[in-house]
Structure formats: C-alpha cells, structure tokens
Design an enzyme around this catalytic site. Structure first.
Site, PDB file in Angstrom:
ATOM      1  N   ARG A   1       0.835  -1.114  -0.081  1.00 28.07           N
ATOM      2  CA  ARG A   1      -0.029  -0.168  -0.034  1.00 28.07           C
ATOM      3  C   ARG A   1       0.673   1.328  -0.123  1.00 28.07           C
ATOM      4  NH1 ARG A   1      -3.200   1.253   3.649  1.00 28.07           N
ATOM      5  NH2 ARG A   1      -4.705   2.364   2.124  1.00 28.07           N
TER       6      ARG A   1
ATOM      7  N   TYR B   1      -0.227   3.505  -3.109  1.00 27.72           N
ATOM      8  CA  TYR B   1      -0.975   4.368  -3.069  1.00 27.72           C
ATOM      9  C   TYR B   1      -0.471   5.400  -2.219  1.00 27.72           C
ATOM     10  CZ  TYR B   1      -4.297   0.504  -3.793  1.00 27.72           C
ATOM     11  OH  TYR B   1      -4.788  -0.672  -4.361  1.00 27.72           O
TER      12      TYR B   1
ATOM     13  N   CYS C   1      15.086  -4.145  -3.543  1.00 27.03           N
ATOM     14  CA  CYS C   1      16.217  -3.281  -4.347  1.00 27.03           C
ATOM     15  C   CYS C   1      15.275  -2.255  -5.115  1.00 27.03           C
ATOM     16  CB  CYS C   1      16.912  -4.192  -5.333  1.00 27.03           C
ATOM     17  SG  CYS C   1      17.857  -5.339  -4.337  1.00 27.03           S
ATOM     18  N   GLU C   2      14.311  -1.334  -4.632  1.00 34.42           N
ATOM     19  CA  GLU C   2      13.740  -0.363  -5.126  1.00 34.42           C
ATOM     20  C   GLU C   2      13.604   0.737  -4.197  1.00 34.42           C
ATOM     21  OE1 GLU C   2      10.274  -0.871  -7.089  1.00 34.42           O
ATOM     22  OE2 GLU C   2      10.705  -2.766  -8.039  1.00 34.42           O
TER      23      GLU C   2
END
Ligand SMILES: *Cc1c(COP(=O)(O)O)cnc(C)c1O
Length: 424
Positions: A319, A323, A349-350
């Site tokens: 979430r 969002y 890895c983001e």
C-alpha cells in the site's frame, strides 16, 4: 476500534503476545484479531437492524478482495456475513469458508464466460452487471444453462471519491459501471430477457472515503433511478450500496462512524421499500490486522538520515508503494528515549520500498519488533514473492488462542511451483 494493546510493556493481539508469536512463527507475519472482525460486523449489523424499515433485511457482504484468507472469511461467515466477490476464485473461497451462495454477490468489470457460468451454477444471490457487453454475454451463458440469474445493473453515478486516484471508481472516466441513462436502458433490456432477472441497481464509488457527501449523492442517484424504473413498470427490489467507507489510518484522522453512514443510507432510501446491501471491505478488516516485522538493522548515515531496515518489504505490504498510504508503525516493546526521525524501509532493491519518511520513533535496535497498524485490509492479499522473498505468514488470534492460517512457504515449496522446462 481494535484489540491490539500493550500488556506488561509488550504489544498483544487480544490475549496473545506478539513477541511470543514472532518467536514461534517468525516475521514478517500478518496477525489478525477475530474479536475485532466480529465487532466490526456487529456494529454494521446493529446499525442495519436499527433501520430495518428503510433498508429491509440488509445484507452485509464483506468485500473479499480486502482480505480473502479462509479463516478470516469463516470468522465472518459464522456471524452471518455475506460476501462481495470479484472472481471465481473469490466465490470459491467464500463458499469454502461457509458463506452460502444466497449471500454472495458477484461484481467486477471483466467477468469471463466461465466465471459467469460458475456463478450461475452455484446460484449466487446476484450478479452485478457492469456493461452492455457483459449483459449480452451473460444472457448467452444463462440461456445455455436454461437459467435466469438475478442481476443488478452497476451504475457509474459520476461521483468519484476515495483516498487516492487509484482507488476512486465512480468518476465519469473510471472503468466501472455505466452512466445513468445507459443503466436505465440496460435495465429495460434485461427485463425483456427470459434469461436474466433484474432485481436492482448497484454502485461503488471508491475506497477510503472519509466524507458522507459523495456517498449520499450516489445513493440519491440510485433512489431517483429506482423511481424512474418503477414509473416505467419495472420491478426494483434491491439496492446495492457498495463499500468504500474509510478507516482512521492516523491516530486522530477524521472518519465517519459506521452507524452514521448506515443512518444516512436509511434516510436516503426511506419509504422506497427496497432491500439494501452494503459491501464493506476495508471497514471490516483494516483495523483487525497488523503486519509484524523485525528490525534487521539501523543504518545511521553520516548525512544524518536514520534508516530502520525491516524484514518486511513492499512485496509484503504494497500500500505505501502503490497508494502512498500511511500506516502507523509501533514498537512491540516500546523503549525509553527521545523520539528521532526514522525512514522506515524494507530490503527490496527499489526506492519504492520505503514505508515511511521522517517517522518519529524512540530509537530502536536490531532485533526489535515493530508492527504496521491497520494492515488487515489490502495487505496480505496483495503480497507477493518479489526478490524471492517467501510470502508473509498469516496468524489468526481469538482470545488466548492462535492459529497459523497461512504458513510461510519454504524455499523448496516455492521452487516446486516452477517445474523446470523438460529441455533444460
Ligand atoms: C473493492 C470493492 C468494495 C470494497 O471497498 P472498501 O473500500 O474496501 O470498502 C466493495 N464493492 C466493490 C464492488 C468493490 O470493488
């Protein structure tokens, strides 16, 4: 209202220590409170029963997509709850959990012929038709089964609302339902068919709605359409009011009490003599669940940023990434000390794998446990195994009892789902 509280300095789910649970089941793990689920159903039930004259024997159909775990559904089924479903899989889950077909609504913007056939075979209470093309296909499928299922036409009232653009469904450009004029035409067309039985109208304008005004506007549209259809000689006996009521993700967030929401619906529908259905998802499940996670380490950088690196990540709770959602993060065993700003992140890895920025928390240490509050809806259901991270476990607590209701898969179980191509 929920049952996650400190006892002797440790956060508990009802009578069960989250420290003990983490030791037994590991982390990350979703933990649900059965008492909270039941209470949320009962609050809606009592509100509906107090307005029987306006709402009839109102159906409360839990939106299964918010939390489809079989034990969660079974807990609600035992209270008498129905189900709002959006796929064959969800219908199967609802039935397996003990929700009778007579309390199952089948919604969704793209139901396949096979799914429609399945819903007809099971004898679900009502299929909500969302487009002209779907009505055509449903009539063909129903004819092949010599059936005439009860249907409602889903109206898009051009009133969108919700906590984020991605969860607004009633706006003019959104993909859901048909505009008022077209809905009236579809109703007339359906009435002329021997293979569908139109019983009413449906709408669902969005999610995490914290203001009654857009919902009231949508319900008024349904009322007006009901009167128009009846004036044309059609029978309209049910109105499906959808879900969408928001929950307080922040401690002091403004939300609408379920009783006020139901009372508003009763006011709008007074004297219409219809049976109402409500489809709450988030309202029932969000505050009934937490995501329990352990601190892997605290990265204190020389530029002053302090990262709390957890063993939960965006694959477990999407979430925030999807969002920009807010979840309160609480330590399971609060420590003394002045609050410091923490960025709360997972190991994926983001950069999207960031749950929160600059969250004020008393300093935590590696090995400490934390929970994401209000994670019972749109949490576990959206989880995946990105970065080959095993699916989070799920646990249901009921008083002093607890049960693992979805075990964490082993790596062998995960790999067994991927048979190697036979030429490799
Ligand atoms: C998602 C959905 C709901 C539930 O929405 P909440 O915001 O979780 O209450 C109800 N009805 C339909 C048709 C839905 O798609």
């Amino acid at each position: 209202m929920h049952h996650f509280e400190l006892k002797d300095g440790v956060l508990h789910a009802e009578g069960v220590s989250l420290e003990a649970l983490a030791a037994e089941v590991g982390t990350p793990t979703y933990v649900y409170s059965a008492a909270t689920l039941r209470r949320h159903y009962q609050v809606m039930r009592a509100a509906c029963d107090a307005h029987r004259s306006a709402l009839g024997e109102a159906l409360i159909a839990f939106a299964v997509k918010a939390n489809s775990n079989l034990s969660v559904l079974a807990t609600l089924a035992r209270e008498g709850c129905g189900a709002d479903t959006v796929s064959e899989g969800e219908i199967r889950r609802a039935l397996k959990a003990g929700i009778p077909a007579s309390r199952i609504i089948f919604s969704g913007v793209g139901k396949t012929d096979a799914e429609l056939a399945f819903a007809i075979e099971q004898g679900v209470r009502q299929i909500n038709v969302e487009s002209s093309a779907e009505l055509d296909r449903l009539i063909v499928v129903a004819r092949s089964k010599a059936a005439s299922p009860a249907i409602a036409i889903r109206v898009n009232p051009r009133i969108g609302a919700g906590g984020h653009a991605k969860i607004t469904t009633g706006g003019a450009g959104d993909k859901f339902g048909v505009p008022v004029e077209e809905a009236l035409d579809l109703y007339a067309r359906a009435s002329a068919s021997d293979h569908v039985t139109p019983v009413g109208l449906a709408c669902h304008i969005g999610s995490q709605i914290t203001d009654l005004a857009p919902l009231e506007g949508a319900f008024r549209v349904l009322r007006q359409m009901t009167e128009q259809l009846r004036a044309q000689g059609h029978s309209v006996t049910r109105l499906d009011l959808g879900g969408g009521l928001g929950v307080p993700y922040y401690g002091d967030a403004e939300t609408v009490a379920p009783a006020d929401y139901v009372a508003m619906a009763a006011r709008v529908l007074e004297g219409l003599d219809v049976e109402a259905a409500f489809e709450p998802g988030r309202l029932m499940a969000a505050n009934a669940g937490v995501l329990l996670s352990r601190v892997i380490q605290v990265n204190e950088r020389t530029d002053g940023r302090r990262f709390l690196v957890l063993d939960a990540a965006m694959n477990d709770l999407m979430r925030p990434a999807l969002y920009d959602a807010f979840h309160d993060v609480k330590p399971v065993r609060p420590r003394e000390g002045a609050a410091l700003a923490h960025d709360i992140v997972g190991p994926v890895c983001e950069t999207g794998d960031t749950f929160a920025r600059d969250r004020a928390l008393a300093p935590l240490q590696a090995g400490d446990l934390v929970v994401f509050m209000s994670a019972g809806a749109y949490g576990a259901v959206m989880s995946g195994e990105y970065n080959t991270r095993p699916l989070a476990a799920e646990v249901l607590v009921d008083g002093e009892r607890h049960a693992v209701i979805r075990p964490r898969p082993t790596y062998d179980e995960m790999f067994a789902r991927e048979p190697m191509a036979d030429w490799l």
